[in-house]
Design a protein around this motif. Structure first.
Motif, PDB file in Angstrom:
ATOM      1  N   GLY A  57       0.807  -1.201   0.000  1.00  0.00           N
ATOM      2  CA  GLY A  57       0.000   0.000   0.000  1.00  0.00           C
ATOM      3  C   GLY A  57       0.841   1.252   0.000  1.00  0.00           C
ATOM      4  O   GLY A  57       2.008   1.250  -0.422  1.00  0.00           O
ATOM      5  N   ASP A  58       0.236   2.333   0.505  1.00  0.00           N
ATOM      6  CA  ASP A  58       0.891   3.638   0.559  1.00  0.00           C
ATOM      7  C   ASP A  58       0.681   4.251   1.927  1.00  0.00           C
ATOM      8  O   ASP A  58      -0.452   4.286   2.425  1.00  0.00           O
ATOM      9  CB  ASP A  58       0.289   4.577  -0.501  1.00  0.00           C
ATOM     10  CG  ASP A  58       0.594   4.099  -1.913  1.00  0.00           C
ATOM     11  OD1 ASP A  58       1.765   4.213  -2.310  1.00  0.00           O
ATOM     12  OD2 ASP A  58      -0.328   3.603  -2.585  1.00  0.00           O
ATOM     13  N   VAL A  59       1.760   4.742   2.509  1.00  0.00           N
ATOM     14  CA  VAL A  59       1.682   5.490   3.763  1.00  0.00           C
ATOM     15  C   VAL A  59       1.622   6.966   3.397  1.00  0.00           C
ATOM     16  O   VAL A  59       2.416   7.452   2.594  1.00  0.00           O
ATOM     17  CB  VAL A  59       2.908   5.207   4.663  1.00  0.00           C
ATOM     18  CG1 VAL A  59       2.894   6.113   5.886  1.00  0.00           C
ATOM     19  CG2 VAL A  59       2.931   3.749   5.092  1.00  0.00           C
ATOM     20  N   SER A  60       0.672   7.665   3.972  1.00  0.00           N
ATOM     21  CA  SER A  60       0.490   9.096   3.751  1.00  0.00           C
ATOM     22  C   SER A  60       0.699   9.835   5.075  1.00  0.00           C
ATOM     23  O   SER A  60       0.324   9.326   6.135  1.00  0.00           O
ATOM     24  CB  SER A  60      -0.931   9.357   3.240  1.00  0.00           C
ATOM     25  OG  SER A  60      -1.206  10.736   3.236  1.00  0.00           O
ATOM     26  N   LEU A  62       3.715  -3.626  10.953  1.00  0.00           N
ATOM     27  CA  LEU A  62       3.370  -2.214  10.817  1.00  0.00           C
ATOM     28  C   LEU A  62       4.493  -1.499  10.097  1.00  0.00           C
ATOM     29  O   LEU A  62       5.674  -1.775  10.339  1.00  0.00           O
ATOM     30  CB  LEU A  62       3.159  -1.586  12.202  1.00  0.00           C
ATOM     31  CG  LEU A  62       2.784  -0.107  12.223  1.00  0.00           C
ATOM     32  CD1 LEU A  62       1.751   0.163  13.306  1.00  0.00           C
ATOM     33  CD2 LEU A  62       3.988   0.792  12.442  1.00  0.00           C
ATOM     34  N   ILE A  63       4.117  -0.573   9.206  1.00  0.00           N
ATOM     35  CA  ILE A  63       5.086   0.337   8.617  1.00  0.00           C
ATOM     36  C   ILE A  63       4.666   1.745   9.014  1.00  0.00           C
ATOM     37  O   ILE A  63       3.484   2.105   8.917  1.00  0.00           O
ATOM     38  CB  ILE A  63       5.204   0.176   7.085  1.00  0.00           C
ATOM     39  CG1 ILE A  63       6.321   1.091   6.557  1.00  0.00           C
ATOM     40  CG2 ILE A  63       3.877   0.363   6.374  1.00  0.00           C
ATOM     41  CD1 ILE A  63       6.768   0.780   5.142  1.00  0.00           C
ATOM     42  N   GLY A  64       5.619   2.512   9.493  1.00  0.00           N
ATOM     43  CA  GLY A  64       5.371   3.885   9.918  1.00  0.00           C
ATOM     44  C   GLY A  64       6.702   4.601  10.098  1.00  0.00           C
ATOM     45  O   GLY A  64       7.157   4.808  11.217  1.00  0.00           O
ATOM     46  N   ASN A  90      -2.103  14.236   9.686  1.00  0.00           N
ATOM     47  CA  ASN A  90      -1.364  13.626  10.809  1.00  0.00           C
ATOM     48  C   ASN A  90      -1.326  12.109  10.737  1.00  0.00           C
ATOM     49  O   ASN A  90      -1.255  11.435  11.757  1.00  0.00           O
ATOM     50  CB  ASN A  90      -1.941  14.080  12.157  1.00  0.00           C
ATOM     51  CG  ASN A  90      -1.779  15.565  12.353  1.00  0.00           C
ATOM     52  OD1 ASN A  90      -0.699  16.106  12.099  1.00  0.00           O
ATOM     53  ND2 ASN A  90      -2.833  16.234  12.769  1.00  0.00           N
ATOM     54  N   GLY A  91      -1.375  11.562   9.525  1.00  0.00           N
ATOM     55  CA  GLY A  91      -1.288  10.123   9.342  1.00  0.00           C
ATOM     56  C   GLY A  91       0.150   9.657   9.363  1.00  0.00           C
ATOM     57  O   GLY A  91       1.061  10.398   9.716  1.00  0.00           O
ATOM     58  N   GLY A  92       0.354   8.387   8.982  1.00  0.00           N
ATOM     59  CA  GLY A  92       1.723   7.920   8.887  1.00  0.00           C
ATOM     60  C   GLY A  92       1.950   6.447   9.153  1.00  0.00           C
ATOM     61  O   GLY A  92       3.090   6.041   9.333  1.00  0.00           O
ATOM     62  N   PHE A  93       0.882   5.608   9.147  1.00  0.00           N
ATOM     63  CA  PHE A  93       1.133   4.178   9.346  1.00  0.00           C
ATOM     64  C   PHE A  93       0.078   3.314   8.674  1.00  0.00           C
ATOM     65  O   PHE A  93      -1.038   3.738   8.433  1.00  0.00           O
ATOM     66  CB  PHE A  93       1.227   3.809  10.837  1.00  0.00           C
ATOM     67  CG  PHE A  93      -0.095   3.730  11.543  1.00  0.00           C
ATOM     68  CD1 PHE A  93      -0.822   2.552  11.562  1.00  0.00           C
ATOM     69  CD2 PHE A  93      -0.629   4.838  12.184  1.00  0.00           C
ATOM     70  CE1 PHE A  93      -2.056   2.467  12.214  1.00  0.00           C
ATOM     71  CE2 PHE A  93      -1.848   4.771  12.838  1.00  0.00           C
ATOM     72  CZ  PHE A  93      -2.567   3.588  12.853  1.00  0.00           C
TER      73      PHE A  93
END
Length: 174
Positions: free
Chosen positions: A57-60, A155-157, A64-67
């Motif tokens: 996917g894509d992290v935006s 998790l990716i962040g 205030n997102g990011g994971f």
């Protein structure tokens, strides 16, 4: 002596948490993105053509997102006879977190961060190196004791907007 040898053989038999294949039932795997807090990240989890779990996917960072996270809930597994988790995977060269919850009702997770190489590899994470954290903040109590688990997650962040993909072959306790 005979019983000691039997115990050692039993205690050394790995416990498979998940071994992906083309027929794997992934209905207990679910995506949790930062949209739960207003973010705009977008993760997906499926079985790919090779029969592996595929988290992508894509992290935006917008709103205030990011994971993005994929988690797997299961019946309580008694895990005190094991000391580490071994994950066969192929990443994209990015850093990920592997998480364990002793109970699905726990607010905190036990976390270990690992760097992928872009090649197939086996990541080994000793239980006693997994630290407790809640919403990104490290908590002041002992690392994972390995007694039991009811949830695992990836998790990716990395505090940046990025596309990601993590291919998972198997997750085993040793």
């Amino acid at each position: 002596m005979k019983y000691l040898i039997i115990f050692l053989i039993i205690s050394q038999t790995p416990m498979i948490l998940f071994d992906f294949n083309t027929n794997s039932n992934i209905s207990n795997w679910r995506i949790v993105d930062d949209v739960v807090m207003g973010g705009r990240s977008n993760g997906d989890f499926k079985i790919n053509d090779a029969g592996n779990g595929f988290f992508s996917g894509d992290v935006s960072l917008e709103n205030n997102g990011g994971f993005s996270m994929v988690q797997y809930d299961f019946e309580t597994k008694k895990t005190s006879n094991f000391s580490k988790v071994c994950i066969k995977l192929k990443g994209d060269g990015k850093k990920y977190q592997f998480r364990i919850k002793s109970s699905v009702s726990d607010k905190h997770s036990f976390i270990s961060t690992f760097q992928t190489t872009g090649e197939w590899e086996t990541i080994e994470i000793p239980f006693n190196t997994m630290y407790p954290a809640f919403r990104g903040e490290k908590l002041d109590f002992q690392n994972f004791n390995g007694e039991q688990m009811e949830m695992i997650a990836f998790l990716i962040g990395n505090k940046k907007a990025e596309a990601f993909n993590l291919e998972i072959d198997s997750i085993v306790l040793k």
